[in-house]
Motif scaffolding. Structure first.
Motif, PDB file in Angstrom:
ATOM      1  N   TYR A 242       6.137   3.872   6.131  1.00  0.00           N
ATOM      2  CA  TYR A 242       4.978   3.138   6.634  1.00  0.00           C
ATOM      3  C   TYR A 242       3.711   3.392   5.804  1.00  0.00           C
ATOM      4  CZ  TYR A 242       7.414   1.264  10.665  1.00  0.00           C
ATOM      5  OH  TYR A 242       8.276   0.563  11.456  1.00  0.00           O
ATOM      6  N   PRO A 243       3.666   2.908   4.579  1.00  0.00           N
ATOM      7  CA  PRO A 243       2.450   3.064   3.768  1.00  0.00           C
ATOM      8  C   PRO A 243       1.265   2.326   4.390  1.00  0.00           C
ATOM      9  CG  PRO A 243       3.950   1.481   2.760  1.00  0.00           C
ATOM     10  CD  PRO A 243       4.697   2.105   3.894  1.00  0.00           C
ATOM     11  N   GLN A 244       0.119   2.994   4.437  1.00  0.00           N
ATOM     12  CA  GLN A 244      -1.049   2.459   5.133  1.00  0.00           C
ATOM     13  C   GLN A 244      -2.126   1.916   4.197  1.00  0.00           C
ATOM     14  OE1 GLN A 244      -1.240   2.225   8.474  1.00  0.00           O
ATOM     15  NE2 GLN A 244       0.789   3.132   8.662  1.00  0.00           N
ATOM     16  N   ASP A 245      -2.131   2.355   2.957  1.00  0.00           N
ATOM     17  CA  ASP A 245      -3.251   2.066   2.076  1.00  0.00           C
ATOM     18  C   ASP A 245      -2.810   2.431   0.661  1.00  0.00           C
ATOM     19  OD1 ASP A 245      -5.802   1.482   1.180  1.00  0.00           O
ATOM     20  OD2 ASP A 245      -6.796   3.172   2.149  1.00  0.00           O
ATOM     21  N   ILE A 246      -3.602   2.060  -0.344  1.00  0.00           N
ATOM     22  CA  ILE A 246      -3.309   2.487  -1.706  1.00  0.00           C
ATOM     23  C   ILE A 246      -4.611   2.548  -2.486  1.00  0.00           C
ATOM     24  CG2 ILE A 246      -2.832   0.128  -2.500  1.00  0.00           C
ATOM     25  CD1 ILE A 246      -0.717   1.356  -4.406  1.00  0.00           C
ATOM     26  N   GLU A 247      -4.752   3.571  -3.315  1.00  0.00           N
ATOM     27  CA  GLU A 247      -5.905   3.734  -4.198  1.00  0.00           C
ATOM     28  C   GLU A 247      -5.397   4.184  -5.562  1.00  0.00           C
ATOM     29  OE1 GLU A 247      -9.523   3.655  -3.800  1.00  0.00           O
ATOM     30  OE2 GLU A 247      -9.025   2.391  -2.083  1.00  0.00           O
ATOM     31  N   TYR A 248      -6.196   3.930  -6.589  1.00  0.00           N
ATOM     32  CA  TYR A 248      -5.867   4.375  -7.941  1.00  0.00           C
ATOM     33  C   TYR A 248      -6.823   5.480  -8.357  1.00  0.00           C
ATOM     34  CZ  TYR A 248      -5.513   4.427 -13.040  1.00  0.00           C
ATOM     35  OH  TYR A 248      -5.368   4.816 -14.343  1.00  0.00           O
ATOM     36  N   LEU A 249      -6.277   6.628  -8.700  1.00  0.00           N
ATOM     37  CA  LEU A 249      -7.045   7.739  -9.241  1.00  0.00           C
ATOM     38  C   LEU A 249      -6.805   7.782 -10.749  1.00  0.00           C
ATOM     39  CD1 LEU A 249      -8.749  10.355  -8.622  1.00  0.00           C
ATOM     40  CD2 LEU A 249      -6.559  11.554  -8.601  1.00  0.00           C
ATOM     41  N   PRO A 250      -7.844   7.628 -11.565  1.00  0.00           N
ATOM     42  CA  PRO A 250      -7.631   7.552 -13.024  1.00  0.00           C
ATOM     43  C   PRO A 250      -7.398   8.915 -13.669  1.00  0.00           C
ATOM     44  CG  PRO A 250      -9.953   7.339 -12.541  1.00  0.00           C
ATOM     45  CD  PRO A 250      -9.249   7.389 -11.196  1.00  0.00           C
ATOM     46  N   VAL A 251      -6.669   9.762 -12.956  1.00  0.00           N
ATOM     47  CA  VAL A 251      -6.367  11.116 -13.429  1.00  0.00           C
ATOM     48  C   VAL A 251      -4.898  11.406 -13.101  1.00  0.00           C
ATOM     49  CG1 VAL A 251      -6.874  13.570 -13.129  1.00  0.00           C
ATOM     50  CG2 VAL A 251      -8.733  11.900 -13.026  1.00  0.00           C
ATOM     51  N   PRO A 252      -4.109  11.877 -14.071  1.00  0.00           N
ATOM     52  CA  PRO A 252      -2.741  12.256 -13.751  1.00  0.00           C
ATOM     53  C   PRO A 252      -2.726  13.558 -12.957  1.00  0.00           C
ATOM     54  CG  PRO A 252      -3.222  12.720 -16.049  1.00  0.00           C
ATOM     55  CD  PRO A 252      -4.420  12.019 -15.501  1.00  0.00           C
ATOM     56  N   LEU A 253      -1.884  13.644 -11.933  1.00  0.00           N
ATOM     57  CA  LEU A 253      -1.823  14.817 -11.071  1.00  0.00           C
ATOM     58  C   LEU A 253      -0.485  15.516 -11.209  1.00  0.00           C
ATOM     59  CD1 LEU A 253      -3.428  13.547  -7.730  1.00  0.00           C
ATOM     60  CD2 LEU A 253      -4.536  14.692  -9.660  1.00  0.00           C
TER      61      LEU A 253
END
Length: 259
Positions: A242-253
């Motif tokens: 159940y994915p609720q949202d999505i964001e892009y972080l311009p940093v590899p983790l």
């Protein structure tokens, strides 16, 4: 060809899931609430405020708000690290300072009698929110806190959903049309046109990265990659909880060390 060097962040019932562009993934933080990225900072919604987490998943700071209207609802990060609480129960957007103090309560223009699907983005000096319950996107001037209708769409739509902006003038909008879950695109003042029709409904988040969009579909538990120029799409995952949202972080983790 795009070279991705960052991380997709997807809150699911398993926790905040970090997805690398090589296809690997891991749980970054146990939170199941919505996420916002501001530059390279990551914020999670808490019941009465927000928390900032580091790139190792640990909480760096928590900020509470004394404004009861900010409790328990979705949010959008503002450029100064304040936030806007999107309260569809009282048809208002609550603007909060970085320390959680209230700045303004802005009534939603022309709201419906039911609850709305609310998703907000900041474009320039405006907070743009989909929707008011009447198939309309509205905007709030972040300097004056004045609200107005930004865009109206066909009333044949079941509802409007997630909204995104590519940073150079194009908007992307998830909406239901004749029982189809579509992603449309438009420029300010330009016509609305269909980009892609996904096989399942309930798109809960869209993010623009290079020449692609990434969308999460709640009921299907899927992550899709969509070519923003051709509309061609492919499913990356189909087993998200159940994915609720999505964001892009311009940093590899890297996966947190839990040892």
């Amino acid at each position: 060809m795009d070279v991705f060097n960052g991380t997709l962040l997807i809150p699911t019932r398993d926790g905040l899931t970090a997805v690398r562009f090589d296809g690997s993934r891991f749980v970054l933080n146990p939170s199941v609430s919505s996420v916002e990225v501001l530059g390279d900072r990551v914020f999670l919604k808490q019941w009465d405020g927000i928390a900032e987490i580091g790139h190792d998943g640990h909480v760096l700071a928590s900020t509470r708000s004394t404004d009861s209207g900010a409790r328990g609802y979705g949010f959008t990060s503002l450029p100064d690290a304040g936030w806007a609480a999107l309260n569809n129960q009282v048809d208002s957007v609550f603007i909060l300072a970085p320390d959680g103090s209230p700045r303004a309560r802005v009534p939603i223009p022309n709201p419906s009698s039911g609850w709305q699907v609310l998703d907000g983005i900041v474009v320039g000096d405006r907070l743009i929110v989909s929707e008011n319950g009447n198939n309309q996107i509205f905007q709030i001037d972040l300097s004056t806190h004045e609200a107005s209708i930004f865009r109206s769409t066909s009333t044949q739509s079941g509802h409007l959903g997630a909204i995104e902006h590519d940073g150079s003038g194009t908007f992307f909008l998830a909406r239901t049309v004749n029982s189809q879950q579509r992603i449309d695109q438009f420029t300010e003042g330009g016509v609305l046109r269909s980009l892609a029709i996904l096989p399942h409904d309930k798109i809960t988040g869209i993010v623009s990265v290079g020449s692609h969009l990434f969308a999460v579909v709640n009921h299907e538990g899927a992550l899709y990659r969509i070519n923003r120029f051709t509309g061609e799409f492919e499913k990356i995952f189909g087993d998200l909880d159940y994915p609720q949202d999505i964001e892009y972080l311009p940093v590899p983790l890297d996966e947190p060390n839990t040892g």
